[in-house]
Design an enzyme around this catalytic site. Structure first.
Site, short mmCIF file in Angstrom:
data_model
loop_
_atom_site.label_atom_id
_atom_site.label_comp_id
_atom_site.label_asym_id
_atom_site.label_seq_id
_atom_site.Cartn_x
_atom_site.Cartn_y
_atom_site.Cartn_z
N TYR A 49 25.77 -14.68 19.87
CA TYR A 49 26.57 -14.41 21.08
C TYR A 49 25.82 -14.78 22.35
O TYR A 49 26.44 -15.18 23.34
CB TYR A 49 27.07 -12.97 21.09
CG TYR A 49 28.22 -12.80 20.12
CD1 TYR A 49 29.50 -13.20 20.47
CD2 TYR A 49 28.01 -12.33 18.84
CE1 TYR A 49 30.55 -13.11 19.58
CE2 TYR A 49 29.05 -12.23 17.92
CZ TYR A 49 30.32 -12.62 18.30
OH TYR A 49 31.35 -12.55 17.41
N ASN A 83 41.02 -15.08 24.30
CA ASN A 83 39.76 -15.75 24.62
C ASN A 83 38.75 -14.75 25.16
O ASN A 83 39.10 -13.85 25.91
CB ASN A 83 39.99 -16.87 25.63
CG ASN A 83 40.91 -17.94 25.08
OD1 ASN A 83 41.06 -18.07 23.87
ND2 ASN A 83 41.54 -18.70 25.96
N ILE A 84 37.49 -14.96 24.80
CA ILE A 84 36.41 -14.08 25.27
C ILE A 84 35.56 -14.80 26.31
O ILE A 84 34.49 -14.32 26.68
CB ILE A 84 35.53 -13.61 24.08
CG1 ILE A 84 34.90 -14.79 23.34
CG2 ILE A 84 36.35 -12.75 23.13
CD1 ILE A 84 33.94 -14.38 22.22
N ASP A 85 36.05 -15.95 26.81
CA ASP A 85 35.23 -16.80 27.68
C ASP A 85 35.31 -16.43 29.16
O ASP A 85 34.57 -17.00 29.98
CB ASP A 85 35.62 -18.27 27.49
CG ASP A 85 37.11 -18.53 27.71
OD1 ASP A 85 37.74 -17.85 28.55
OD2 ASP A 85 37.65 -19.42 27.02
N HIS A 143 40.55 -9.44 22.78
CA HIS A 143 39.40 -9.62 21.88
C HIS A 143 38.07 -9.37 22.60
O HIS A 143 37.02 -9.76 22.10
CB HIS A 143 39.40 -11.02 21.27
CG HIS A 143 40.49 -11.21 20.24
ND1 HIS A 143 40.83 -12.43 19.73
CD2 HIS A 143 41.31 -10.31 19.65
CE1 HIS A 143 41.83 -12.29 18.85
NE2 HIS A 143 42.14 -11.00 18.79
N CYS A 191 28.84 -0.03 23.34
CA CYS A 191 28.10 0.85 22.44
C CYS A 191 28.51 0.55 21.00
O CYS A 191 29.69 0.36 20.72
CB CYS A 191 28.45 2.28 22.82
SG CYS A 191 27.80 3.53 21.70
N GLY A 219 48.53 -22.24 23.44
CA GLY A 219 47.33 -22.64 22.73
C GLY A 219 46.78 -21.66 21.72
O GLY A 219 45.58 -21.53 21.58
ZN LIG Z 1 27.49 5.26 23.23
#
Ligand SMILES: [Zn+2]
Length: 243
Positions: A61, A98-100, A115, A123, A182
């Site tokens: 990541y 998307n996580i971008d 997502h 955490c 998309g």
């Molecule tokens: Zn925590």
């Protein structure tokens, strides 16, 4: 191409996936060979992977975060942002897989990141504990400020429930237009959104150069970076113009 104009009294739910960011150079989630940047998803994108080898998962990541930090929003992100800024975030609900972070970077006021985001940590014990922002690599010793457990990427992994599902279904239940941009349309629960919206009477439109198939009234088989600016221009001109 003249698509119907969205109901001026109604709301739009716009679901975006990897195709929205493809023109920015963000690699699509999984290539045809089933690998994600050379890794099996089970090695890097499951809770089990995190427990087995957190160092590998963190590094994976970190690499994604650093490479995404170098890409810019494209004309598709800009068009969706312009529509939301013009019509308001109550009426234009942006949901992304998307996580971008590119919709936010483009200036969108409100984005439901179902997502999660590459640019936050969470955490490992509880998703509702504080989620600090992060731009560089993760300090492996970083811990939750509430309970002291290790922090992990704030992304939804395989086997985990996407975020904000109650909010998303509430929006699908009352939207009058559903636009899919998309996405492969294959991964549930997002794959069921179009059917849910259509069953409630919404106008359903897909923008995808490789249409996934589904209960859509209209399919625009074109990249979002060219299709969305044109569609948004047309919609913002109003229902009486041009069509
Ligand atoms: Zn925590």
């Amino acid at each position: 191409m003249n698509l119907p104009h969205p109901n001026p009294e109604g709301t739009l739910v716009i679901l975006s996936g990897a195709g929205l960011s493809a023109a920015s150079g963000v690699p699509t989630f999984r290539d045809a060979d089933g690998l994600w940047e050379g890794y099996e998803v089970t090695q890097v994108a499951t809770p089990e992977a995190w427990h087995l080898n957190p160092t590998l998962v963190r590094r994976f990541y970190d690499e994604r975060r650093l490479s995404c930090g170098e890409v810019l929003p494209n004309a598709g992100h800009a068009a969706l942002t312009q529509l939301q800024q013009s019509w308001g975030s109550q009426r234009v609900i942006l949901v992304t897989q998307n996580i971008d972070g590119l919709l936010t970077l483009a200036g969108a006021d409100s984005v439901i990141e179902m997502h999660g985001s590459l640019f936050r940590l969470r955490c490992e014990a509880a998703a509702d504990h504080p989620t600090p922002a992060l731009t560089g690599g993760q300090d492996p010793t970083s811990t939750c400020e509430l309970c002291g457990r290790p922090l992990r990427p704030d992304v939804v992994w395989f086997g985990e429930m996407p975020y904000f599902m109650d909010d998303i279904y509430a929006a699908l239940n009352h939207c009058t237009t559903f636009l899919s941009v998309g996405t492969s349309g294959l991964v549930y629960p997002a794959a069921g959104f179009s059917a849910e919206a259509r069953s409630r009477g919404a106008l359903c439109i897909e923008v995808n150069p490789k249409p996934a198939g589904g209960p859509y009234h209209h399919v625009v088989d074109e990249g979002s970076e060219t299709a969305l600016p044109r569609m948004v221009d047309q919609w913002m001109e109003g229902p009486g113009a041009g069509g």
